[in-house]
Design a protein around this motif. Structure first.
Motif, PDB file in Angstrom:
ATOM      1  N   TYR A 120       0.773  -1.207   0.052  1.00  0.00           N
ATOM      2  CA  TYR A 120       0.067  -0.005  -0.048  1.00  0.00           C
ATOM      3  C   TYR A 120       0.832   1.301   0.063  1.00  0.00           C
ATOM      4  O   TYR A 120       0.608   2.115  -0.581  1.00  0.00           O
ATOM      5  CB  TYR A 120      -0.943   0.058   1.330  1.00  0.00           C
ATOM      6  CG  TYR A 120      -1.847  -1.289   1.403  1.00  0.00           C
ATOM      7  CD1 TYR A 120      -2.196  -2.233   0.360  1.00  0.00           C
ATOM      8  CD2 TYR A 120      -1.957  -1.741   2.741  1.00  0.00           C
ATOM      9  CE1 TYR A 120      -2.862  -3.119   0.417  1.00  0.00           C
ATOM     10  CE2 TYR A 120      -2.719  -2.892   2.908  1.00  0.00           C
ATOM     11  CZ  TYR A 120      -3.047  -3.595   1.824  1.00  0.00           C
ATOM     12  OH  TYR A 120      -3.873  -4.621   1.921  1.00  0.00           O
ATOM     13  N   ALA A 121       2.016   1.131   0.677  1.00  0.00           N
ATOM     14  CA  ALA A 121       2.884   2.333   0.722  1.00  0.00           C
ATOM     15  C   ALA A 121       3.774   2.388  -0.420  1.00  0.00           C
ATOM     16  O   ALA A 121       3.716   3.591  -1.118  1.00  0.00           O
ATOM     17  CB  ALA A 121       3.985   2.240   1.797  1.00  0.00           C
ATOM     18  N   VAL A 122       4.055   1.517  -1.333  1.00  0.00           N
ATOM     19  CA  VAL A 122       4.713   1.686  -2.370  1.00  0.00           C
ATOM     20  C   VAL A 122       3.930   1.873  -3.497  1.00  0.00           C
ATOM     21  O   VAL A 122       4.342   2.766  -4.485  1.00  0.00           O
ATOM     22  CB  VAL A 122       5.387   0.168  -2.834  1.00  0.00           C
ATOM     23  CG1 VAL A 122       6.081   0.325  -3.888  1.00  0.00           C
ATOM     24  CG2 VAL A 122       6.476  -0.051  -1.571  1.00  0.00           C
ATOM     25  N   MET A 123       2.722   1.409  -3.585  1.00  0.00           N
ATOM     26  CA  MET A 123       1.818   1.353  -4.823  1.00  0.00           C
ATOM     27  C   MET A 123       1.548   3.075  -5.182  1.00  0.00           C
ATOM     28  O   MET A 123       1.411   3.135  -6.266  1.00  0.00           O
ATOM     29  CB  MET A 123       0.441   0.550  -4.677  1.00  0.00           C
ATOM     30  CG  MET A 123       0.924  -0.857  -4.873  1.00  0.00           C
ATOM     31  SD  MET A 123      -0.772  -1.893  -4.747  1.00  0.00           S
ATOM     32  CE  MET A 123      -1.868  -1.213  -3.857  1.00  0.00           C
ATOM     33  N   PHE A 124       1.417   3.740  -4.228  1.00  0.00           N
ATOM     34  CA  PHE A 124       0.714   5.069  -4.558  1.00  0.00           C
ATOM     35  C   PHE A 124       1.990   5.971  -4.485  1.00  0.00           C
ATOM     36  O   PHE A 124       1.683   7.127  -4.684  1.00  0.00           O
ATOM     37  CB  PHE A 124      -0.174   5.408  -3.404  1.00  0.00           C
ATOM     38  CG  PHE A 124      -1.445   4.510  -3.702  1.00  0.00           C
ATOM     39  CD1 PHE A 124      -2.371   4.465  -4.641  1.00  0.00           C
ATOM     40  CD2 PHE A 124      -1.577   3.561  -2.514  1.00  0.00           C
ATOM     41  CE1 PHE A 124      -3.420   3.768  -4.699  1.00  0.00           C
ATOM     42  CE2 PHE A 124      -2.803   2.487  -2.730  1.00  0.00           C
ATOM     43  CZ  PHE A 124      -3.444   2.647  -3.757  1.00  0.00           C
ATOM     44  N   GLU A 125       3.259   5.601  -4.602  1.00  0.00           N
ATOM     45  CA  GLU A 125       4.221   6.804  -4.681  1.00  0.00           C
ATOM     46  C   GLU A 125       4.635   7.225  -5.809  1.00  0.00           C
ATOM     47  O   GLU A 125       5.251   8.186  -5.993  1.00  0.00           O
ATOM     48  CB  GLU A 125       5.483   5.967  -3.753  1.00  0.00           C
ATOM     49  CG  GLU A 125       5.213   6.128  -2.221  1.00  0.00           C
ATOM     50  CD  GLU A 125       5.180   7.439  -1.840  1.00  0.00           C
ATOM     51  OE1 GLU A 125       5.795   8.416  -2.470  1.00  0.00           O
ATOM     52  OE2 GLU A 125       4.638   7.766  -0.746  1.00  0.00           O
ATOM     53  N   PRO A 126       4.350   6.476  -6.885  1.00  0.00           N
ATOM     54  CA  PRO A 126       5.010   6.736  -8.289  1.00  0.00           C
ATOM     55  C   PRO A 126       4.240   8.318  -8.402  1.00  0.00           C
ATOM     56  O   PRO A 126       3.293   8.648  -8.320  1.00  0.00           O
ATOM     57  CB  PRO A 126       4.237   6.069  -9.032  1.00  0.00           C
ATOM     58  CG  PRO A 126       3.970   4.696  -8.564  1.00  0.00           C
ATOM     59  CD  PRO A 126       3.848   5.072  -7.285  1.00  0.00           C
TER      60      PRO A 126
END
Lengths: 388, 85, 624
Positions: free
Chosen positions: C487-493
């Protein structure tokens, strides 16, 4: 013919088969002083448009359909029976019509017990309480896949069996507008069940004149029409013949003892959740092969029923047992294109086989040993290619 | 007043604590009277919320945005995004 | 202490029947194809185990596999995987656990451990870097998990134990390590069937170091930043645990109520994460290492207890119409003591309450009442009375007593705490999850409800979302790192961050493949490459990573099809397919058939749900 020291036979049902059979329902209901039936229909039957055809036949009659409960799927559970019973009472119904085979009939029988005995569930009966008296009139309109229990004096709801002579349906309606199958697979499964039942009756040492008389035409119809019905599921003649065979085999079988194929298929069906018909188709050839190998003695009736009088008369008496088994093998072999032929093809987990053999032997009343059952299953495991 | 509507906002995910609402009860939420035609954003600001873009708002089980117009009797649930288990 | 770069690649293979062990190696090709953790566990068993074995027989094997991340210091990497054939479902099951055993085993020098055979008498296994000692379990057999674990921890840094439920072959028995569990699918019964009470690993014999230390440090900083920036992983999880989702799910009608007959309830705030945090003065009690910190403990009924997490709260709470958090905690404690999966137990109790109501069985259980529940939990664990039948799981109990139409399981595994009639894509995820009724396989409810990125009632593109998330989570569980980090990684782009939310939602609803592929998860493979010292090629590395996830998922599916799984099993309980709910303004069910067809097509399965040979060849899976 052998005369048994003692035998019993119960078949309460009237069979009305042929053109316009549906149109006789109002008169049949009238005979029971009933005029407002609740229809309990299989969802699959409704989806095939058979409900509309069924309703149409009542257009010129005095019968008013009290309600149509068409939520019946593959599983017959008490929740559905309770819902349908509520509908039965709310609409002031006085009889039940099961539209479809298998779970629709089981459920119709259960609803009948609930409304006739004025109870909410079947727990008392599961614990041994007997059904007190005759139930409301129950008519079965055969359609869809049979589970081989329709004509029996038993119901299975929530996987629990309840047996009572009052549970036999009053009338079977076999009408060519309703009987055509939805696909070859469904016809083959019903056929395999009927075949396994008729075979069990005709090869049982406890066979009596009545079970033989009823199983005989069932086997004859199967021999003549099963392959045709599977190939052309919509063929009316074949479908009527096979529906008759199903009802007759079911009636005879409910008065007989289960055969090895029935017992083993039942165990595997319970373990895997796959219908017993599929397993019966796989296991029956292995059972027959084991009987051939063992040169088991059986009555000539099997061959007479399966091959007809001409073939029977032309075969020396000493060969009829073997020929009967061979012909039976051929009948089942006709299903190989539509149903799997081996347990390995069905991807049955091997560890189930041992348990099934043990349970089947235990339920057979010492007629089959665990080793015999295990041997049949071992052969059924990779029977591919061996079936004629 | 005729041009006022009554709404109720329920704060969860610790938002009530951040707002320092006294005697806040999760069951009751925060009852407010707001002028008719106002949007949720207005009501949240009035309740003292400094920032609300990251939060989730639900009305009758449906997610709404802060630009949604409020209706009399509305019960709005206000949450921070959550992950479950 | 000896330093090892990335991974030992050593497998400890234990045969209990002969009391011998062998050491083998994970080959490079398998490491690249299956990564580690879940993927490696499946591959090891695929190569070694015949289909059709009895899950509770000698021929079944259980593998415990560590990932490359374990011991490296990567955030949230304290997780290991267990893989076996489940006695509850009869198919493969994988379960992830965050207990200390994983770290202990890996720092003892083993990347994987496979157990086969059956000990002639109860034993526990003591593992060090040289191998295994088979020690009699006389003193601890029959003891509960608390006592057994305390005894074993005298001999090592981390232990796995089973409780009485595992010993009694209860099919929902779990395995415990610390306050974490190898929970689903009855793995405790598998160890019990092998007469293994526990396993203790010495730990601390080696030190894992990443090959590219500087790069790894930078990546970890970025990882932690992402986790700390994200409102879910740094906010609600930390404050209220997984149970923070309760109110959102209740508001959207996606909690199970009364054996999945409803989706919301007016009293649910009593068992919400917020209420528990306030009432029980919670503090963190997490896996190690962890940056998210969703695990909590607090003071309940005068003693320090682990706070029940979301699934437990809903299966042993709302699903039984029990909204007393102390009672839920009591049931949770009993499960921790005897060793049973709280999700499956809640599903079984829900079935038992409804079956009692319908007259199919006789118990004192009643929806909304705590009376008799604790006793029934004990009866199930100890196989007493009707508890013996309930211990077989809801599928087998329903086969015996009836009520299959309201036994809430998929492929025999009881459903977790999300009601799919409020989020139909999640329903598809339940139906297609390899291990049965599992929420973690794809967890599409996060897109549908929790992050509100897709309409939860439409089947549109749900097949793609399920497929994408299944691949991603299979890969993440093979690294192995906590699934929540996604969840933390997915929305960072960058593109995701700068796009207005309504735009993202429209994109997700209408062009899901594009929207989902905008999610940049390259941080995961980048970390993996840094630990192993491999060269990472941006983008291509990520595609390879997702493909590895696909490979793991499809291998598991293929293994299951060898056990007889096909389309007939990819279904949902009848209730979810045929009954509407009163809590919905407009009654609806899960349109499974429609979604399933598209799912099979996009997966490369045939119409019966069997992976096509072409697909297996593309993924490099050897056809057996």
């Amino acid at each position: 013919m052998h005369i048994p020291d003692h035998y019993e036979f119960l078949n309460h049902s009237k069979i009305i088969s042929g053109k316009c059979a549906l149109e006789t329902i109002p008169a049949e209901l009238g005979g029971y002083d009933a005029q407002k039936p609740l229809v309990i229909a299989l969802k699959s039957v409704v989806e095939r448009g058979l409900k509309k055809k069924f309703i149409k036949t009542f257009s010129n009659s005095m019968v008013v359909l009290g309600g149509i409960y068409d939520e019946v799927r593959e599983y017959a559970g008490i929740s559905l029976a309770q819902d349908a019973a509520i509908l039965f009472k709310a609409r002031g119904c006085d009889s039940i019509i099961a539209l479809g085979c298998g779970p629709a009939v089981d459920l119709a029988k259960a609803v009948n017990v609930l409304v006739s005995e004025k109870i909410d569930n079947l727990s008392a009966h599961y614990e041994g309480a007997a059904i007190k008296g005759p139930l409301k009139p129950l008519i079965v309109v055969t359609a869809g896949r049979s589970n081989g229990r329709e004509a029996a004096n038993a119901l299975v709801v929530d996987n629990r069996e309840l047996v009572s002579d009052f549970l036999c349906p009053d009338v079977f309606i076999i009408d060519p507008r309703m009987t055509p199958g939805s696909c070859g697979e469904s016809v083959a499964e019903s056929g395999a069940t009927a075949m396994a039942q008729a075979f069990a009756v005709l090869t049982d040492r406890g066979i009596n004149p009545m079970t033989a008389a009823v199983a005989h035409p069932a086997m004859s119809y199967l021999a003549e029409y099963l392959a045709k019905g599977v190939k052309r599921p919509k063929n009316r003649q074949a479908s009527v013949a096979l529906a008759n065979a199903s009802v007759m085999a079911s009636a005879a079988y409910s008065n007989s003892r289960p055969g090895m194929a029935n017992l083993l298929a039942g165990e595997l069906a319970e373990a895997t959740g796959i219908s017993a018909g599929r397993f019966e188709r796989i296991i029956l050839p292995s059972v027959i092969a084991a009987m051939l190998k063992k040169k088991a003695w059986i009555e000539d009736d099997l061959y007479l029923a399966a091959a007809g009088i001409d073939g029977y008369a032309a075969t020396p008496a000493g060969e009829r047992t073997q020929r009967g088994l061979e012909v039976s093998l051929n009948i089942v072999g006709g299903l190989k294109k539509v149903l799997p032929v081996s347990l390995s093809e069905m991807k049955v987990q091997k560890h189930f086989l041992e348990k099934a053999a043990k349970a089947a032997a235990a339920k057979s009343g010492k007629r089959f040993t665990e080793a015999e059952c295990a041997s049949v299953l071992a052969q059924a495991w990779d029977a591919a290619g061996k079936v004629k | 007043m005729a041009n006022e509507i009554a709404i109720r906002i329920k704060f969860f995910s610790g938002i009530d604590r951040e707002l320092k609402l006294e005697n806040y009860n999760h069951e009751q939420g925060l009852a407010m009277n707001v002028p008719a035609g106002k949007r949720l954003k207005w009501a949240l600001r009035t309740a003292g919320m400094p920032a609300f873009s990251n939060h989730a708002y639900f009305r009758s089980g449906e997610r709404i945005s802060t630009r949604a117009k409020l209706r009399n009797g509305d019960e709005v649930t206000c949450l921070k995004p959550s992950g479950g288990g | 202490m000896r330093e090892v770069i990335g991974s030992n690649n050593r497998i400890l293979e234990i045969d209990l029947s002969t009391k011998k062990f062998t050491v083998s190696e994970i080959n490079k090709k398998d490491r690249n194809m299956y990564l580690g953790g879940k993927g490696m566990g499946l591959k090891l068993l695929y190569d070694r185990m015949e289909p059709g074995v009895d899950p509770l027989g000698e021929d079944n094997m259980i593998a415990f596999t560590m990932g490359v991340f374990m011991g490296s210091g990567a955030p949230c990497s304290g997780r290991f995987e267990a893989v076996t054939k489940s006695p509850l479902t009869g198919i493969m099951t994988c379960s992830s656990c965050g207990g200390p055993f994983g770290m202990a085993l890996k720092t003892t020098g083993w990347d994987a451990m496979i157990i086969r055979g059956k000990a002639s008498a109860p034993v526990y296994l003591a593992i060090d870097s040289k191998g295994v000692q088979f020690k009699p379990a006389k003193g601890i057999w029959g003891k509960d998990m608390n006592q057994a674990e305390a005894a074993l921890l005298k001999e090592g840094a981390g232990a796995l134990v089973i409780g009485q439920a595992g010993e009694n072959l209860v099919r929902i028995a779990n395995i415990r390590s610390g306050h974490r569990f190898v929970g689903r699918g009855g793995m405790g019964a598998v160890l019990g069937s092998k007469n293994v009470k526990g396993i203790v690993a010495k730990g601390g014999e080696i030190k894992i170091v990443p090959a590219k230390k500087e790069k790894f440090k930078k990546i970890v900083r970025r990882f932690n930043k992402y986790i700390n920036n994200n409102p879910v992983t740094s906010g609600t999880y930390r404050s209220f645990g997984t149970n923070s989702a309760t109110i959102a799910c209740n508001t959207t009608g996606t909690i199970p109520v009364r054996n999945f007959t409803g989706g919301s309830h007016g009293e649910v705030h009593k068992i919400s994460g917020e209420t528990m945090a306030e009432r029980f003065k919670t503090k963190w009690d997490t896996c190690k290492p962890c940056t998210i910190m969703c695990g909590h403990k607090g003071t309940i009924a005068g003693e320090e207890r682990h706070i029940p997490e979301y699934e437990t709260v809903h299966l042993l709470g709302s699903n039984l119409e029990i909204f007393d958090p102390v009672a839920v905690s009591d049931f949770n404690e009993l499960c921790s003591k005897y060793g049973m999966d709280t999700i499956s137990l809640g599903g079984i109790l829900g079935w038992a309450m409804e079956a009692t109501e319908k007259g199919l069985i006789k118990t004192s259980l009643k929806f909304g009442s705590t009376e008799g529940v604790a006793d029934m939990i004990r009866d199930i664990a100890l196989c007493r009375g009707i508890g013996k039948d309930l211990a077989q799981g809801s599928r087998l109990a329903a086969k015996k007593y009836g009520g299959e139409d309201f036994a809430m399981h998929v492929k025999g595994l009881e459903l977790p705490g999300y009601e799919p009639r409020g989020a139909v894509g999640h329903g598809l995820g339940y139906a297609t999850a390899n291990r049965g009724g599992c929420h973690l396989s794809s967890y599409v409810i996060s897109i549908e409800i929790l992050f509100n990125m897709a309409n939860p009632f439409t089947p549109k593109w749900k097949h793609y979302m399920v497929k994408f998330m299944e691949n991603l989570f299979a890969a993440i569980n093979s690294l192995h790192i906590c699934q929540f980090t996604a969840y933390a990684v997915m929305f960072e782009p960058f593109l995701v961050k700068v796009s207005p939310f309504p735009l993202l939602k429209v994109l997700m609803g209408n062009m899901a493949p594009l929207a989902m592929n905008l999610m940049d998860v390259s941080l995961f493979p980048e970390t993996w490459h840094a630990i192993l010292g491999k060269h990472y090629i941006p983008y291509l590395g990520m595609l390879k990573f997702i493909k590895a996830g696909e490979r793991v998922h499809v291998l598991e599916r293929y293994m299951n099809t060898r056990e007889g799984i096909s389309k007939k099993d990819d279904t949902l309980p009848l209730r979810l397919l045929t009954e509407g709910r009163k809590c919905d303004a407009k009654e609806h069910t899960v349109p499974l058939e429609k979604m399933l067809k598209k799912y099979y097509k996009s997966r490369g399965y045939d119409e019966n749900g069997i992976p096509k040979k072409r697909l297996l060849r593309r993924l490099g899976i050897k056809i057996q």
